[in-house]
Design a protein around this motif. Structure first.
Motif, PDB file in Angstrom:
ATOM      1  N   SER A 319      -3.952  -9.048 -14.830  1.00 16.26           N
ATOM      2  CA  SER A 319      -3.122  -9.893 -14.285  1.00 16.26           C
ATOM      3  C   SER A 319      -3.569 -10.841 -13.033  1.00 16.26           C
ATOM      4  O   SER A 319      -2.670 -11.369 -12.446  1.00 16.26           O
ATOM      5  N   LEU A 320      -4.768 -10.269 -12.521  1.00 14.37           N
ATOM      6  CA  LEU A 320      -5.189 -10.820 -11.394  1.00 14.37           C
ATOM      7  C   LEU A 320      -6.285 -12.054 -11.482  1.00 14.37           C
ATOM      8  O   LEU A 320      -7.011 -11.982 -12.650  1.00 14.37           O
ATOM      9  N   ALA A 321      -6.357 -12.846 -10.868  1.00 14.59           N
ATOM     10  CA  ALA A 321      -7.458 -13.974 -10.802  1.00 14.59           C
ATOM     11  C   ALA A 321      -8.517 -13.743  -9.696  1.00 14.59           C
ATOM     12  O   ALA A 321      -9.332 -14.378  -9.751  1.00 14.59           O
ATOM     13  N   GLY A 322      -8.315 -12.679  -8.666  1.00 15.87           N
ATOM     14  CA  GLY A 322      -9.199 -12.659  -7.518  1.00 15.87           C
ATOM     15  C   GLY A 322      -8.665 -11.364  -6.877  1.00 15.87           C
ATOM     16  O   GLY A 322      -7.637 -11.224  -6.622  1.00 15.87           O
ATOM     17  N   VAL A 323      -9.730 -10.606  -6.394  1.00 11.62           N
ATOM     18  CA  VAL A 323      -9.571  -9.365  -5.484  1.00 11.62           C
ATOM     19  C   VAL A 323     -10.395  -9.495  -4.560  1.00 11.62           C
ATOM     20  O   VAL A 323     -11.721  -9.906  -4.627  1.00 11.62           O
ATOM     21  N   GLY A 324     -10.275  -8.966  -3.224  1.00  7.73           N
ATOM     22  CA  GLY A 324     -11.047  -9.129  -2.284  1.00  7.73           C
ATOM     23  C   GLY A 324     -10.572  -8.490  -0.904  1.00  7.73           C
ATOM     24  O   GLY A 324      -9.572  -7.888  -1.188  1.00  7.73           O
ATOM     25  N   ILE A 325     -11.389  -8.472   0.197  1.00  2.69           N
ATOM     26  CA  ILE A 325     -10.837  -7.757   1.688  1.00  2.69           C
ATOM     27  C   ILE A 325     -11.042  -8.876   2.383  1.00  2.69           C
ATOM     28  O   ILE A 325     -12.081  -9.539   2.778  1.00  2.69           O
ATOM     29  N   TYR A 326      -9.889  -8.959   3.305  1.00  2.42           N
ATOM     30  CA  TYR A 326      -9.870  -9.638   4.449  1.00  2.42           C
ATOM     31  C   TYR A 326      -9.881  -8.761   5.609  1.00  2.42           C
ATOM     32  O   TYR A 326      -9.302  -7.660   5.543  1.00  2.42           O
ATOM     33  N   GLU A 327     -10.329  -9.489   6.960  1.00  2.29           N
ATOM     34  CA  GLU A 327     -10.532  -8.415   7.913  1.00  2.29           C
ATOM     35  C   GLU A 327     -10.345  -9.263   9.371  1.00  2.29           C
ATOM     36  O   GLU A 327     -10.849 -10.423   9.273  1.00  2.29           O
ATOM     37  N   ALA A 328      -9.571  -9.003  10.376  1.00  7.32           N
ATOM     38  CA  ALA A 328      -9.404  -9.347  11.522  1.00  7.32           C
ATOM     39  C   ALA A 328      -9.107  -8.161  12.336  1.00  7.32           C
ATOM     40  O   ALA A 328      -8.141  -7.744  12.457  1.00  7.32           O
ATOM     41  N   ARG A 329     -10.313  -7.411  12.952  1.00 11.31           N
ATOM     42  CA  ARG A 329     -10.133  -6.178  13.455  1.00 11.31           C
ATOM     43  C   ARG A 329      -8.882  -6.208  14.274  1.00 11.31           C
ATOM     44  O   ARG A 329      -8.629  -6.939  15.353  1.00 11.31           O
ATOM     45  N   PRO A 330      -7.846  -4.989  14.460  1.00  9.27           N
ATOM     46  CA  PRO A 330      -8.234  -3.851  13.634  1.00  9.27           C
ATOM     47  C   PRO A 330      -7.777  -3.843  12.218  1.00  9.27           C
ATOM     48  O   PRO A 330      -7.717  -2.818  11.624  1.00  9.27           O
ATOM     49  N   LEU A 331      -7.099  -4.825  11.571  1.00 14.38           N
ATOM     50  CA  LEU A 331      -6.684  -4.948  10.594  1.00 14.38           C
ATOM     51  C   LEU A 331      -7.486  -5.272   9.390  1.00 14.38           C
ATOM     52  O   LEU A 331      -8.556  -6.192   9.540  1.00 14.38           O
ATOM     53  N   PHE A 394     -14.278 -11.277  -5.041  1.00 13.34           N
ATOM     54  CA  PHE A 394     -14.641 -12.780  -4.225  1.00 13.34           C
ATOM     55  C   PHE A 394     -15.262 -12.161  -2.794  1.00 13.34           C
ATOM     56  O   PHE A 394     -15.454 -12.946  -1.917  1.00 13.34           O
ATOM     57  N   GLY A 395     -15.343 -10.801  -2.627  1.00 14.47           N
ATOM     58  CA  GLY A 395     -16.021 -10.315  -1.697  1.00 14.47           C
ATOM     59  C   GLY A 395     -15.125 -10.162  -0.173  1.00 14.47           C
ATOM     60  O   GLY A 395     -14.090 -10.115  -0.424  1.00 14.47           O
ATOM     61  N   GLY A 396     -15.666  -9.976   0.761  1.00 14.89           N
ATOM     62  CA  GLY A 396     -15.026  -9.639   2.102  1.00 14.89           C
ATOM     63  C   GLY A 396     -15.011 -11.079   3.028  1.00 14.89           C
ATOM     64  O   GLY A 396     -16.296 -11.667   3.194  1.00 14.89           O
ATOM     65  N   ARG A 397     -13.965 -11.378   3.656  1.00 14.33           N
ATOM     66  CA  ARG A 397     -13.890 -12.426   4.577  1.00 14.33           C
ATOM     67  C   ARG A 397     -13.243 -11.961   5.883  1.00 14.33           C
ATOM     68  O   ARG A 397     -12.378 -11.426   5.868  1.00 14.33           O
TER      69      ARG A 397
END
Length: 428
Positions: A319-331, A394-397
């Motif tokens: 059901s998804l078109a993309g998965v990845g991880i976002y980061e802006a420490r500490p989140l 799509f990786g981490g950004r």
């Protein structure tokens, strides 16, 4: 910043953050004691006549002490290390290496003020350096080079009273680069180029996401835990309880006693603030207990599963078109971008719905954003996405601070109460 490296076993390790915390303790405690004295004078003696200005200065000292110790406590895990390769700067699992063969000189500058002495490590490069390195940019200074022909940019790290340990390490690992200790005017210190850093990083990619995240390869089982709400709930309680106790104590001090006239009015008016703050802390803790305590998010071959209070829901990979991880420490968050519209008011999923720019044209703005708790499990989550949804990954950004957003509590209540049900937002 580098990945996959580590200092040698015989490296000289200096706990930069812990040393700074310990050195700040006496100063911080003295400042806090001054602030507590100011509060005591205000409560017990109704101020000091016409001396409200010195009283305010005492309270300001206390606030400054708290800020100092909190900032040093947050940086307590920062570590520096020296080995045959170079100078290492480590912050948790992130690290940067300044190689000895990239430097033209290393030493210590110092300056004496009327009451203080400052010591800084100076790392002078042969060539230009990355002034926007994620870990090192705060230490970059634009100053006169060590000698003609070298670049102006160098690294400058305040080491306080630990300068002897750093001098010993430099003499051991880089004796050919060591130029000794040199006295400087007190104005030499300078500061990080915050404005320039923000402009350069924003201009390089249109946002602060200047480079992809790097994940380590880890072994995982048939299920990976993405989010445990109990971790967030406990943190909320850990913040709320001391706040409530402190506010209750301040309120009691303000209303206790036999003040009369204008003094009594001032006391009761001032007591409103800690009462309101305590109420906000109670709401903060209760909301965590209600929505987060039993919330668990996992992933496996079928998709991402959300469970809370004995109920569960699944977001299937197809059901998804993309998965990845976002980061802006500490989140750190897992981003689940749907192909079509999603149910923004699903009883289990609505807390994770965010309205954000779509990953690519044709996708809906609404997506699911799940915070990674514990945050150090991001490598396992990335490994799970690569195993079960490699075509979607799509990786981490890196993102701007504050990108996480909040659940749409108000909109959720108005939609569910007004229609008696839920609303599915269609794709554009």
């Amino acid at each position: 910043m580098i990945s996959g490296g580590w200092p040698d076993d015989d490296a000289t390790v200096l706990r930069y953050g812990l040393r700074r915390l310990l050195m700040s303790l006496p100063i911080g405690l003295v400042l806090i004691a001054g602030g507590a004295t100011g509060v005591w004078i205000a409560v017990e003696h109704d101020g000091i006549g016409a001396g409200w200005i010195p009283l305010g200065m005492l309270v300001a000292m206390g606030v400054a002490g708290v800020i100092l110790l909190v900032s040093r406590w947050r940086a307590r895990h920062w570590i520096t290390a020296f080995d045959s390769t170079g100078f290492w700067w480590m912050r948790g699992k992130e690290m940067a290496l300044i190689r000895w063969d990239s430097l033209a000189g290393a030493g210590i500058h110092w300056a004496r003020g009327s009451r203080t002495v400052v010591f800084t490590v100076e790392l002078c490069p042969k060539d230009e350096i990355d002034r926007d390195d994620p870990l090192l940019w705060k230490f970059v200074r634009d100053t006169e080079p060590l000698r003609p022909g070298l670049p102006r940019l160098r690294y400058r790290i305040d080491v306080g009273d630990s300068h002897k340990a750093y001098e010993k390490a430099f003499r051991q690992w880089a004796p050919g680069l060591w130029f000794g200790r040199r006295e400087q005017p007190m104005s030499y210190l300078g500061g990080p180029d915050h404005a320039g850093h923000q402009e350069r990083t924003a201009a390089s990619a249109g946002s602060s996401a200047t480079e992809p995240l790097v994940f380590e390869a880890v072994d995982i089982g048939d299920t990976v835990v993405v989010h445990r709400g109990v971790i967030l709930a406990r943190r909320r309680i850990a913040v709320a309880l001391p706040t409530i106790v402190l506010c209750a104590w301040i309120t009691w001090l303000l209303v206790h006693g036999h003040a009369h006239g204008a003094v009594a009015v001032v006391r009761y008016v001032a007591a409103v603030l800690p009462v309101l703050l305590a109420g906000a802390a109670v709401v903060f803790a209760v909301r965590g207990l209600r929505w987060q305590w039993s919330s668990v998010v996992t992933m496996d071959a079928a998709g991402v599963h959300v469970s809370r209070r004995g109920e569960s829901a699944t977001v299937a990979w197809d059901s998804l078109a993309g998965v990845g991880i976002y980061e802006a420490r500490p989140l750190r968050t897992l981003e689940l971008c749907p192909k079509d519209g999603i149910d923004r008011d699903d009883p289990l999923l609505w807390l994770f719905v965010r309205d954000s720019e779509p990953l690519q044209p044709g996708l809906p703005r609404l997506r699911l954003r799940v915070s990674l708790r514990p945050s150090d499990g991001r490598d396992a989550v990335a490994a799970g996405c690569l195993r079960w949804a490699p075509d979607l990954w799509f990786g981490g950004r890196r993102m701007d601070s504050g990108y996480g957003g909040d659940p749409d509590f108000k909109g959720h209540r108005s939609r569910t109460r007004g229609t008696g049900g839920r609303t599915v937002t269609p794709a554009p």
